[in-house]
Enzyme design. Structure first.
Site, short mmCIF file in Angstrom:
data_model
loop_
_atom_site.label_atom_id
_atom_site.label_comp_id
_atom_site.label_asym_id
_atom_site.label_seq_id
_atom_site.Cartn_x
_atom_site.Cartn_y
_atom_site.Cartn_z
N ASP A 159 -96.34 -37.75 59.34
CA ASP A 159 -94.92 -37.52 59.02
C ASP A 159 -94.51 -38.47 57.89
O ASP A 159 -95.02 -39.59 57.81
CB ASP A 159 -94.05 -37.80 60.25
CG ASP A 159 -92.75 -37.02 60.24
OD1 ASP A 159 -92.58 -36.14 61.09
OD2 ASP A 159 -91.91 -37.28 59.35
N ASP A 188 -97.12 -37.87 53.26
CA ASP A 188 -96.34 -36.74 52.78
C ASP A 188 -97.31 -35.57 52.56
O ASP A 188 -98.29 -35.72 51.82
CB ASP A 188 -95.67 -37.16 51.45
CG ASP A 188 -94.65 -36.14 51.00
OD1 ASP A 188 -94.99 -34.93 51.01
OD2 ASP A 188 -93.54 -36.55 50.64
N LYS A 191 -91.49 -27.81 47.62
CA LYS A 191 -92.81 -28.44 47.50
C LYS A 191 -93.43 -28.68 48.89
O LYS A 191 -94.62 -28.49 49.09
CB LYS A 191 -92.70 -29.81 46.79
CG LYS A 191 -92.57 -29.71 45.30
CD LYS A 191 -92.62 -31.13 44.74
CE LYS A 191 -92.38 -31.15 43.26
NZ LYS A 191 -92.15 -32.52 42.76
N THR A 192 -92.59 -29.12 49.82
CA THR A 192 -93.12 -29.39 51.17
C THR A 192 -93.69 -28.12 51.78
O THR A 192 -94.79 -28.12 52.34
CB THR A 192 -92.02 -29.99 52.07
OG1 THR A 192 -91.71 -31.29 51.58
CG2 THR A 192 -92.46 -30.10 53.51
N GLY A 194 -106.13 -26.05 52.73
CA GLY A 194 -107.36 -26.60 52.12
C GLY A 194 -108.10 -27.47 53.12
O GLY A 194 -109.33 -27.40 53.24
N LYS A 247 -109.69 -25.29 55.74
CA LYS A 247 -110.89 -24.61 55.20
C LYS A 247 -112.08 -25.58 55.17
O LYS A 247 -113.18 -25.24 55.58
CB LYS A 247 -110.55 -24.13 53.79
CG LYS A 247 -111.67 -23.41 53.09
CD LYS A 247 -111.18 -22.79 51.80
CE LYS A 247 -112.36 -22.45 50.90
NZ LYS A 247 -112.35 -23.16 49.63
N TYR A 253 -85.61 -23.17 51.13
CA TYR A 253 -86.21 -23.12 52.48
C TYR A 253 -86.78 -21.73 52.75
O TYR A 253 -87.96 -21.59 53.08
CB TYR A 253 -85.14 -23.47 53.50
CG TYR A 253 -85.61 -23.56 54.93
CD1 TYR A 253 -86.35 -24.65 55.38
CD2 TYR A 253 -85.29 -22.56 55.85
CE1 TYR A 253 -86.77 -24.74 56.71
CE2 TYR A 253 -85.70 -22.64 57.18
CZ TYR A 253 -86.43 -23.74 57.60
OH TYR A 253 -86.84 -23.83 58.92
P1 NAD Z 1 -87.19 -31.74 61.93
O1 NAD Z 1 -86.47 -31.94 60.65
O2 NAD Z 1 -86.76 -32.50 63.13
O3 NAD Z 1 -88.74 -32.00 61.75
C1 NAD Z 1 -89.44 -31.85 60.54
C2 NAD Z 1 -90.37 -33.04 60.39
O4 NAD Z 1 -91.12 -32.89 59.17
C3 NAD Z 1 -89.62 -34.37 60.28
O5 NAD Z 1 -90.21 -35.32 61.14
C4 NAD Z 1 -89.78 -34.75 58.81
O6 NAD Z 1 -89.71 -36.13 58.59
C5 NAD Z 1 -91.12 -34.14 58.49
N1 NAD Z 1 -91.34 -33.87 57.06
C6 NAD Z 1 -90.47 -33.28 56.20
N2 NAD Z 1 -91.03 -33.21 54.98
C7 NAD Z 1 -92.27 -33.76 55.09
C8 NAD Z 1 -93.33 -33.99 54.17
N3 NAD Z 1 -93.23 -33.61 52.88
N4 NAD Z 1 -94.46 -34.59 54.61
C9 NAD Z 1 -94.57 -34.99 55.92
N5 NAD Z 1 -93.60 -34.80 56.83
C10 NAD Z 1 -92.46 -34.18 56.41
O7 NAD Z 1 -87.15 -30.16 62.22
P2 NAD Z 1 -87.68 -29.32 63.44
O8 NAD Z 1 -86.54 -28.58 64.00
O9 NAD Z 1 -88.52 -30.14 64.33
O10 NAD Z 1 -88.60 -28.25 62.70
C11 NAD Z 1 -90.01 -28.34 62.70
C12 NAD Z 1 -90.58 -27.11 61.99
O11 NAD Z 1 -90.18 -25.92 62.67
C13 NAD Z 1 -90.11 -26.97 60.55
O12 NAD Z 1 -91.19 -26.53 59.77
C14 NAD Z 1 -89.05 -25.92 60.62
O13 NAD Z 1 -88.95 -25.20 59.42
C15 NAD Z 1 -89.55 -25.05 61.76
N6 NAD Z 1 -88.43 -24.34 62.40
C16 NAD Z 1 -87.57 -24.99 63.23
C17 NAD Z 1 -86.52 -24.30 63.78
C18 NAD Z 1 -85.54 -24.96 64.73
O14 NAD Z 1 -84.58 -24.30 65.14
N7 NAD Z 1 -85.73 -26.16 65.17
C19 NAD Z 1 -86.32 -22.95 63.47
C20 NAD Z 1 -87.19 -22.34 62.59
C21 NAD Z 1 -88.26 -23.03 62.07
#
Ligand code: NAD
Ligand code: UDP
Length: 321
Positions: A36, A61, A94-95, A105, A108, A148
Site C-alpha cells: 500500500d 506504489d 495511473k494507479t 506483469g 505472468k 476512475y
Molecule cells: P480504500 O480507498 O479504502 O482502499 C484503497 C487502498 O489502495 C488504500 O489503502 C490506498 O492507500 C491504496 N492505494 C491507492 N493508490 C495506490 C497506489 N498507487 N499504490 C498502492 N496503493 C494504493 O478503498 P476501498 O473501498 O477499500 O476499495 C478497494 C478497491 O475496491 C478499490 O480498487 C476500489 O476501486 C474497489 N471498489 C470498492 C468499492 C466500495 O464500495 N468500497 C466499490 C467498487 C470498487
C-alpha cells in the site's frame, strides 16, 4: 475455512476492503503480503495483524514495478471515494492502468492467479436496470468521474488481453457500493458521511433531491464474494457483479441512519455532483450460479456494526447532549 496455504499479495491492503481481506486470508492460514502507498489507507487498519508471522506489510506504489514471489494476487489498490479519486485524477488513472500492467506483469512472471477489484462504475449512469454483466455501460469519458470509471474499464481490458494473449488466470469482480467498519471517516462516501454527521449532530448532506438509488453491501459479504471468485473454477473469469441487490434511495438511507443512531440531525439538500449515477442495483444471478454466493447481512444489521465502529473510533460527542 482452512485451505492449502498460499502466499498471497493484496495491493491496497491497508485500505477499507483490503484490510478485511488480509485479515480473512490470514485466518484461512495463508501468508499475506500487504502492499500500500497509504494514499487513502492507514497502517492502523492492519496494525492488529503486524504480530502475525504470516503477515508482511510493504509501502509501495503499484504504478512502479514490484518484484516478489507470490501464488495469488488481489489487486485492490485504487482510491474508491469520489472525493479522493478526484483529488489527483491523473494519479487515479495511473494507479488503475499502470497498476494493472505492473500487477499483470508480475502475475505472468510468477504464474499467479490474479483478481481485479473492478467496480459498478464501469456501467456509468446505467440505462438498464438492474445492471447485468453483459451491459457495456453509459460512461462519460471526459468528466470528473472518468479518471476512475475509464481507468477501471481500461484495467478490465488489460486483464482480458493478458488472459487471451498470455493465458493468464484472471478473475474480475465488479464491486457495488460496500460499507462497514474501517471506512475512512472523511472519505466523503455516503455511508461514512451520514453516520459521522448523525453521530456528531451535524446536518445530513443529501446531494440532489436524494431520489438517486444505490444498493449497499456489508463488507463481510463482499469479502466472501472476492474469496469465492478467486477460488472459482479455472475457466470462470467473470466479470461478475458482487453487491447486495437491496436498493434504496439516498434519502431513505439518510432516514435509516437517523433512526438507527437516534440522532436529532436534520436533512439538508446540496447540489448533485456531475455525472452522479441516478440508479444502481446489481443483478447477481451470475455470482449465485458460478460462486454459489449471495449477501447475507441485512442493511439494518450492517449499519449497526458500522455505527458502532464510528461511534467508538471517530465521532466527537454531540455538544450539550
Ligand atoms: P480504500 O480507498 O479504502 O482502499 C484503497 C487502498 O489502495 C488504500 O489503502 C490506498 O492507500 C491504496 N492505494 C491507492 N493508490 C495506490 C497506489 N498507487 N499504490 C498502492 N496503493 C494504493 O478503498 P476501498 O473501498 O477499500 O476499495 C478497494 C478497491 O475496491 C478499490 O480498487 C476500489 O476501486 C474497489 N471498489 C470498492 C468499492 C466500495 O464500495 N468500497 C466499490 C467498487 C470498487
Ligand atoms: N451522497 C450524498 N451525500 C453525501 C455523500 C454522497 O447524498 O454526503 C450521494 C452521492 O451523490 C451519490 C450517493 O450518495 O448519489 C453515493 O455516493 P458515494 O460517494 O458513496 O458513492 P458513488 O456510488 O457515487 O460512487
Amino acid at each position: 475455512m482452512k485451505s492449502t496455504p498460499k502466499r498471497i499479495l493484496v495491493t491496497g491492503g491497508a485500505g477499507f476492503l483490503g484490510s478485511h481481506l488480509c485479515e480473512r486470508l490470514l485466518g484461512m492460514g495463508h501468508e499475506v503480503l500487504c502492499v500500500d502507498n497509504y494514499f487513502t489507507g492507514r497502517r492502523a487498519n492492519v496494525a492488529h495483524l503486524l504480530n502475525d508471522p504470516g503477515f508482511e506489510l510493504m509501502r509501495h506504489d503499484v504504478t512502479m514495478s514490484l518484484y516478489v514471489e507470490v501464488d495469488e494476487i488481489y489487486n485492490l489498490a485504487c482510491p474508491a471515494s469520489p472525493v479522493h479519486y478526484q483529488h489527483d485524477p491523473v494519479q487515479t488513472t495511473k494507479t488503475s492502468v499502470h497498476g494493472a500492467i505492473n500487477m499483470l506483469g508480475l502475475a505472468k512472471r510468477v504464474g499467479a492467479r490474479i483478481l481485479q477489484a473492478s467496480t459498478s462504475e464501469v456501467y456509468g449512469d446505467p440505462t438498464i436496470h438492474p445492471q447485468t454483466e453483459d451491459y457495456w455501460g453509459n460512461v462519460n469519458p471526459i468528466g470528473f468521474r472518468s479518471c476512475y470509471d475509464e481507468g477501471k474499464r481500461c484495467a478490465e481490458t488489460l486483464f482480458f488481453d493478458y488472459h487471451r494473449q498470455h493465458d493468464l488466470e484472471i478473475k474480475v469482480a465488479r464491486i457495488f457500493n460496500t460499507y462497514g467498519p474501517r471506512m475512512h471517516p472523511q472519505d466523503g462516501r455516503v455511508v461514512s458521511n451520514f453516520i459521522m454527521q448523525a453521530l456528531e449532530g451535524r446536518p445530513i448532506t443529501v446531494y440532489g433531491d436524494g431520489a438517486q438509488t444505490r444498493s449497499f453491501c456489508f463488507v463481510s459479504d463482499l469479502i466472501d464474494g472476492l474469496i469465492a471468485l478467486m477460488n472459482s473454477a479455472d475457466g470462470f473469469t467473470g466479470p461478475v457483479n458482487l453487491g447486495n441487490p437491496a436498493e434504496l434511495t439516498i434519502r431513505d438511507l439518510a432516514e435509516k441512519v437517523i433512526a438507527r443512531t437516534g440522532s436529532r440531525s436534520e436533512l439538508i439538500f446540496e447540489p448533485l455532483p456531475s455525472d452522479d449515477p441516478m440508479q444502481r442495483q446489481p443483478d447477481i444471478s451470475l455470482a449465485r450460479k458460478h460462486l454459489g454466493w449471495s449477501p447475507k447481512v441485512p442493511l439494518a444489521e450492517g449499519l449497526d456494526a458500522t455505527v458502532a465502529y464510528f461511534a467508538q473510533k471517530w465521532a466527537k460527542p454531540v455538544q450539550g447532549a
